[in-house]
Scaffold this active site. Structure first.
Site, PDB file in Angstrom:
ATOM      1  N   CYS A  77      30.788  -3.751  40.069  1.00  0.00           N
ATOM      2  CA  CYS A  77      30.203  -2.424  40.287  1.00  0.00           C
ATOM      3  C   CYS A  77      28.974  -2.246  39.409  1.00  0.00           C
ATOM      4  O   CYS A  77      28.899  -2.814  38.315  1.00  0.00           O
ATOM      5  CB  CYS A  77      31.204  -1.316  39.944  1.00  0.00           C
ATOM      6  SG  CYS A  77      32.710  -1.304  40.924  1.00  0.00           S
ATOM      7  N   ASP A  78      28.047  -1.445  39.898  1.00  0.00           N
ATOM      8  CA  ASP A  78      26.904  -1.078  39.066  1.00  0.00           C
ATOM      9  C   ASP A  78      26.433   0.314  39.471  1.00  0.00           C
ATOM     10  O   ASP A  78      26.266   0.596  40.659  1.00  0.00           O
ATOM     11  CB  ASP A  78      25.756  -2.071  39.211  1.00  0.00           C
ATOM     12  CG  ASP A  78      24.699  -1.847  38.142  1.00  0.00           C
ATOM     13  OD1 ASP A  78      24.870  -2.380  37.031  1.00  0.00           O
ATOM     14  OD2 ASP A  78      23.726  -1.116  38.398  1.00  0.00           O
TER      15      ASP A  78
END
Length: 203
Positions: A77-78
């Site tokens: 995730c970012d």
């Protein structure tokens, strides 16, 4: 078994609170190597690279026994905050955090979180991780900020919390009281869309 390819404590807590069984192994991917200018696409590409970096190096890691055989799902995730077309990562210092909050006060922006789920099977004997599917999506939430006085902004910045968060705020922390409302996925603003994960993890 799910592997969270992130050192994020917020994402860890979200998974723990939902009683999703997982292991947390931080990805060592260098984010500065990605030059994508579109914020929406950048969040997605970074999430993929984090998950992919871990999948490519998983044979070199000392994994818990539970992960040595069978199906694995690697989650990358970012999160990137977009304010008036500009990407806001973590503020570099208190002065920058204060200036940002002055701009954001009474306004709204978008928190984009790129999600990548790499699904496959790992065999510790052969040291092979065979990927069967890759699922990717950027989830966006609109965040509305309260009208704040300068002293309120300074008080918040002095806690140092903004320096460790994408966009300079933490919905689940002290900064939560300065957020007027959220349109879209609530948990996405904390770094992980739980509805997206449920849909794709338990298909």
């Amino acid at each position: 078994m799910l592997i969270l390819a992130s050192a994020s404590q917020s994402r860890k807590k979200l998974l723990e609170n939902c009683q999703i069984e997982f292991f947390q192994i931080s990805s060592d991917f260098d984010e500065t190597t990605i030059q994508e200018k579109n914020i929406f696409n950048l969040a997605l590409e970074l999430s993929f690279q984090k998950a992919n970096s871990l999948s490519e190096n998983i044979q070199n890691l000392s994994l818990p026994e539970e992960l040595n055989h069978g199906p694995l799902e690697i989650l990358g995730c970012d999160s990137i905050f977009e304010f008036k077309g500009e990407a806001y990562g973590k503020p570099s210092n208190k002065e920058e955090a204060f200036i940002r909050w002055k701009k954001m006060s009474g306004e709204f922006g978008f928190l984009h979180t790129g999600h990548t789920l790499i699904i496959g099977n790992f065999d510790s004997t052969s040291k092979i991780f065979k990927i069967t599917e890759i699922i990717k999506k950027t989830v966006s939430s609109r965040v509305y900020f309260s009208n704040l006085e300068d002293w309120e902004i300074k008080s918040y910045v002095d806690t140092n919390e903004p320096l460790y968060c994408a966009g300079g705020f933490a919905l689940e922390g002290i900064g939560g009281k300065y957020i007027e409302k959220i349109e879209g996925c609530f948990s996405n603003v904390m770094g992980l869309s739980l509805p997206w994960l449920r849909k794709n993890l338990y298909r």
